[in-house]
Design an enzyme around this catalytic site. Sequence first.
Site, PDB file in Angstrom:
ATOM      1  N   SER A 160       0.856  -1.191   0.000  1.00  0.00           N
ATOM      2  CA  SER A 160       0.000   0.000   0.000  1.00  0.00           C
ATOM      3  C   SER A 160       0.882   1.228   0.000  1.00  0.00           C
ATOM      4  O   SER A 160       2.056   1.170   0.412  1.00  0.00           O
ATOM      5  CB  SER A 160      -0.884   0.006   1.261  1.00  0.00           C
ATOM      6  N   TYR A 178      -1.371  -0.675  10.707  1.00  0.00           N
ATOM      7  CA  TYR A 178      -1.654  -1.033   9.310  1.00  0.00           C
ATOM      8  C   TYR A 178      -0.501  -0.606   8.407  1.00  0.00           C
ATOM      9  O   TYR A 178       0.006  -1.395   7.614  1.00  0.00           O
ATOM     10  CB  TYR A 178      -2.962  -0.397   8.837  1.00  0.00           C
TER      11      TYR A 178
END
Length: 256
Positions: free
Chosen positions: A141, A154
């Site tokens: 990501s 995350y």
Amino acid sequence: MSATAATSTVLVTGGTSGFGAATARRFVAAGWRVIVTGRRADRLQTLVEELGADRVHPAAFDIRDDAAIDAALDALPEAFRGIDLLVNNAGLALGTAPAQKAKLDDWRTMIATNVTGLVTITHRLLPTLIERKGAIINLSSVAATYPYPGGNAYGGTKAFVRQFSLGLRSDLHGTGVRVTSVEPGLCESEFTLVRTGGNQAAYDALYGGAHALQPADIAETIYWIATLPPHMNINAIEMMPVSQSFAPFQIHRDGV
């Protein structure tokens, strides 16, 4: 990759929705066999009914369960055993609170899914991928590179995925196995509903008018990487919608 499209097989983790389901559809459309994994057996079966049992094999298990991974791989039908590509898509984000208010269980779940599950199935499939001169595509990501408030664990898991991908490339030098880290920005999927506990208002506020990336965009990128000539490796690829760019640094001022 040594196999042709007609005989190639890809295993896609987290294939019940979003990037994973779109990736399964894209590869089946190109003639590949696809193993789709996920916790929701009913959604996997829906994909089988849509795409065909001769092209899609469902494997329902939780990526955090080592024994279930082994059992599912050991039970693969003969036609699906020759895995040429592993797409490590299974992952999630939980919560948007700052670290000091985050739930430790959420952090542990993200680490167990995004990191431990990913490395476990990768390790299990490395002998097959080396034998077949295959490829590994890991879903990281932009959060791996650009921190943001509430990203904490995350972002840390996705930074691991990116660095692990580069480390695999180094270790697999000379084997012919290709490894890529795919790093999307804002993409419209169930990701935000999972992260916010099903908050539809938060979903609508995030994606409304943003012209976000779509799961099909990610699937097309994954397919492109996988079907490049075997002498080419994309180490990492970062993508965002045109509407998204880079935030300024934060500055806290006393008394303001």
